[in-house]
Design a protein around this motif. Sequence first.
Motif, mmCIF file in Angstrom:
data_model
loop_
_atom_site.group_PDB
_atom_site.id
_atom_site.type_symbol
_atom_site.label_atom_id
_atom_site.label_comp_id
_atom_site.label_asym_id
_atom_site.label_seq_id
_atom_site.Cartn_x
_atom_site.Cartn_y
_atom_site.Cartn_z
ATOM 1 N N VAL A 21 0.753 -1.242 0.002
ATOM 2 C CA VAL A 21 -0.171 0.069 0.111
ATOM 3 C C VAL A 21 0.764 1.185 -0.019
ATOM 4 C CG1 VAL A 21 -1.871 -1.341 1.027
ATOM 5 C CG2 VAL A 21 -0.311 -0.085 2.532
ATOM 6 N N TRP A 22 2.219 1.051 0.235
ATOM 7 C CA TRP A 22 2.878 2.300 0.356
ATOM 8 C C TRP A 22 4.439 1.719 0.209
ATOM 9 C CZ3 TRP A 22 7.088 4.266 2.997
ATOM 10 C CH2 TRP A 22 7.568 5.636 2.839
ATOM 11 N N GLU A 23 5.492 2.761 -0.529
ATOM 12 C CA GLU A 23 6.633 2.345 -0.643
ATOM 13 C C GLU A 23 7.505 3.619 -0.551
ATOM 14 O OE1 GLU A 23 6.878 0.574 -4.560
ATOM 15 O OE2 GLU A 23 7.014 -1.413 -4.076
ATOM 16 N N GLY A 24 8.823 3.512 0.252
ATOM 17 C CA GLY A 24 9.457 4.572 0.283
ATOM 18 C C GLY A 24 10.840 4.322 1.331
ATOM 19 N N ASP A 25 11.028 5.145 2.085
ATOM 20 C CA ASP A 25 12.090 4.768 3.135
ATOM 21 C C ASP A 25 11.655 4.365 4.529
ATOM 22 O OD1 ASP A 25 12.213 7.395 5.473
ATOM 23 O OD2 ASP A 25 11.002 7.854 3.454
ATOM 24 N N ARG A 26 12.286 3.596 5.292
ATOM 25 C CA ARG A 26 12.185 3.020 6.588
ATOM 26 C C ARG A 26 11.546 3.692 7.454
ATOM 27 N NH1 ARG A 26 16.193 -0.991 10.174
ATOM 28 N NH2 ARG A 26 14.691 -1.819 11.382
ATOM 29 N N ARG A 27 12.262 4.938 7.816
ATOM 30 C CA ARG A 27 11.550 6.004 8.981
ATOM 31 C C ARG A 27 10.269 6.252 8.596
ATOM 32 N NH1 ARG A 27 14.847 10.905 10.846
ATOM 33 N NH2 ARG A 27 16.292 9.371 11.418
ATOM 34 N N THR A 28 9.879 6.634 7.367
ATOM 35 C CA THR A 28 8.349 6.757 7.007
ATOM 36 C C THR A 28 7.636 5.716 7.186
ATOM 37 O OG1 THR A 28 9.334 8.747 5.535
ATOM 38 C CG2 THR A 28 7.019 8.182 5.393
ATOM 39 N N ALA A 29 7.872 4.427 6.527
ATOM 40 C CA ALA A 29 7.078 3.307 6.595
ATOM 41 C C ALA A 29 6.829 3.020 7.974
ATOM 42 C CB ALA A 29 7.785 2.277 5.971
ATOM 43 N N GLU A 30 7.734 3.146 8.885
ATOM 44 C CA GLU A 30 7.462 2.760 10.278
ATOM 45 C C GLU A 30 6.709 3.662 10.980
ATOM 46 O OE1 GLU A 30 11.340 2.096 12.059
ATOM 47 O OE2 GLU A 30 11.309 -0.157 11.321
ATOM 48 N N GLN A 31 6.855 4.976 10.819
ATOM 49 C CA GLN A 31 5.894 6.045 11.338
ATOM 50 C C GLN A 31 4.369 5.832 10.757
ATOM 51 O OE1 GLN A 31 7.991 9.882 10.078
ATOM 52 N NE2 GLN A 31 9.075 9.826 11.606
ATOM 53 N N LEU A 32 4.269 5.589 9.629
ATOM 54 C CA LEU A 32 2.918 5.256 9.136
ATOM 55 C C LEU A 32 2.328 4.161 9.872
ATOM 56 C CD1 LEU A 32 3.384 5.518 5.131
ATOM 57 C CD2 LEU A 32 1.902 7.009 6.667
ATOM 58 N N ILE A 33 2.995 3.126 10.178
ATOM 59 C CA ILE A 33 2.310 2.057 10.906
ATOM 60 C C ILE A 33 1.997 2.687 12.463
ATOM 61 C CG2 ILE A 33 2.942 -0.243 11.902
ATOM 62 C CD1 ILE A 33 2.203 -0.221 8.893
ATOM 63 N N GLN A 34 3.055 3.348 12.849
ATOM 64 C CA GLN A 34 2.608 3.806 14.160
ATOM 65 C C GLN A 34 1.351 5.021 14.306
ATOM 66 O OE1 GLN A 34 6.489 5.460 15.488
ATOM 67 N NE2 GLN A 34 7.300 3.470 15.942
ATOM 68 N N GLN A 35 1.495 5.609 13.533
ATOM 69 C CA GLN A 35 0.182 6.589 13.367
ATOM 70 C C GLN A 35 -1.092 5.712 13.173
ATOM 71 O OE1 GLN A 35 1.255 9.270 10.081
ATOM 72 N NE2 GLN A 35 2.636 10.382 11.084
ATOM 73 N N PHE A 36 -1.094 4.825 12.309
ATOM 74 C CA PHE A 36 -2.202 4.062 12.271
ATOM 75 C C PHE A 36 -2.714 3.239 13.268
ATOM 76 C CE2 PHE A 36 -3.908 -0.324 11.211
ATOM 77 C CZ PHE A 36 -5.336 -0.099 10.887
ATOM 78 N N ALA A 37 -1.486 2.762 14.161
ATOM 79 C CA ALA A 37 -2.054 2.231 15.543
ATOM 80 C C ALA A 37 -2.450 3.037 16.470
ATOM 81 C CB ALA A 37 -0.534 1.682 15.904
ATOM 82 N N SER A 38 -1.980 4.198 16.551
ATOM 83 C CA SER A 38 -2.546 5.079 17.472
ATOM 84 C C SER A 38 -3.682 5.704 17.179
ATOM 85 C CB SER A 38 -1.233 6.240 18.024
ATOM 86 O OG SER A 38 -1.186 7.031 16.793
ATOM 87 N N GLY A 39 -3.783 6.290 15.761
ATOM 88 C CA GLY A 39 -5.328 6.861 15.353
ATOM 89 C C GLY A 39 -6.132 5.852 15.726
ATOM 90 N N HIS A 40 -5.865 4.503 15.727
ATOM 91 C CA HIS A 40 -7.376 3.440 15.787
ATOM 92 C C HIS A 40 -7.213 2.687 17.230
ATOM 93 C CE1 HIS A 40 -7.111 3.933 11.467
ATOM 94 N NE2 HIS A 40 -8.406 3.859 11.344
ATOM 95 N N GLY A 41 -6.274 3.306 18.059
ATOM 96 C CA GLY A 41 -6.198 2.599 19.389
ATOM 97 C C GLY A 41 -5.653 1.132 19.434
ATOM 98 N N LEU A 42 -4.777 0.963 18.523
ATOM 99 C CA LEU A 42 -4.059 -0.579 18.371
ATOM 100 C C LEU A 42 -3.162 -0.609 19.071
ATOM 101 C CD1 LEU A 42 -5.020 -1.236 14.611
ATOM 102 C CD2 LEU A 42 -6.424 -1.706 16.180
ATOM 103 N N ALA A 43 -2.663 -1.671 19.756
ATOM 104 C CA ALA A 43 -1.424 -2.103 20.276
ATOM 105 C C ALA A 43 -0.390 -2.306 18.871
ATOM 106 C CB ALA A 43 -1.421 -2.962 21.315
#
Length: 195
Positions: free
Chosen positions: A81-103
């Motif tokens: 669903v997305w391609e790019g650098d490592r830092r941004t990819a991991e930030q996207l996962i963290q934002q998704f988790a925090s935005g939906h209350g996921l651990a």
Amino acid sequence: MDQAPYAVYEVRRIYYAARTPDCRAHHGRSCRSPKWWCRQPLTEQCRADHPGGDYEPWCPGHRECRGPAKKGPAWRSVRTVWEGDRRTAEQLIQQFASGHGLALERGETSGIQRAHYLTADGGFPAAAAFAVAAPAGVRDKQRTYFEEAWTRHTGDVGPRWDPLRPLPTPDPPRPTGGKPLIRQARSVGGVTLIA
């Protein structure tokens, strides 16, 4: 690893119940007419109350007759669903988790963090889904009828994110029956032999 291209993947899985020994014994290698006991084993109480022989079990499937199903084959869908650098990819996962209350959970062997938005709890069949940031290069894949099965099991229609590209065309089916036998004739001492 920080220099390698990364991607965000959406991974969805459907876990089916395994076939029981009774199903294999009575229906052979492929079960064409499944009964309730093909996926849920008969309990010892059921075997005592409904003794069988060489024929199929006849129990109608009362709750006390149904044992817990075991995990069987899994259908998987992996979509980029997305391609790019490592830092941004991991930030996207963290934002998704925090935005939906996921651990965020770490993979047992990979150590990669995953944001599970659907977990397979309870019995089978079950469904699970998560988003993960990992090195790019994983091939997008899913079975032909995965979307229909996913909707049937979860009620969701399609993936949560728009994939970057369509699924690759499936490989053509492999021919069955093995290689053809080629016989050759040769002559030994005036006698023709076919080998």
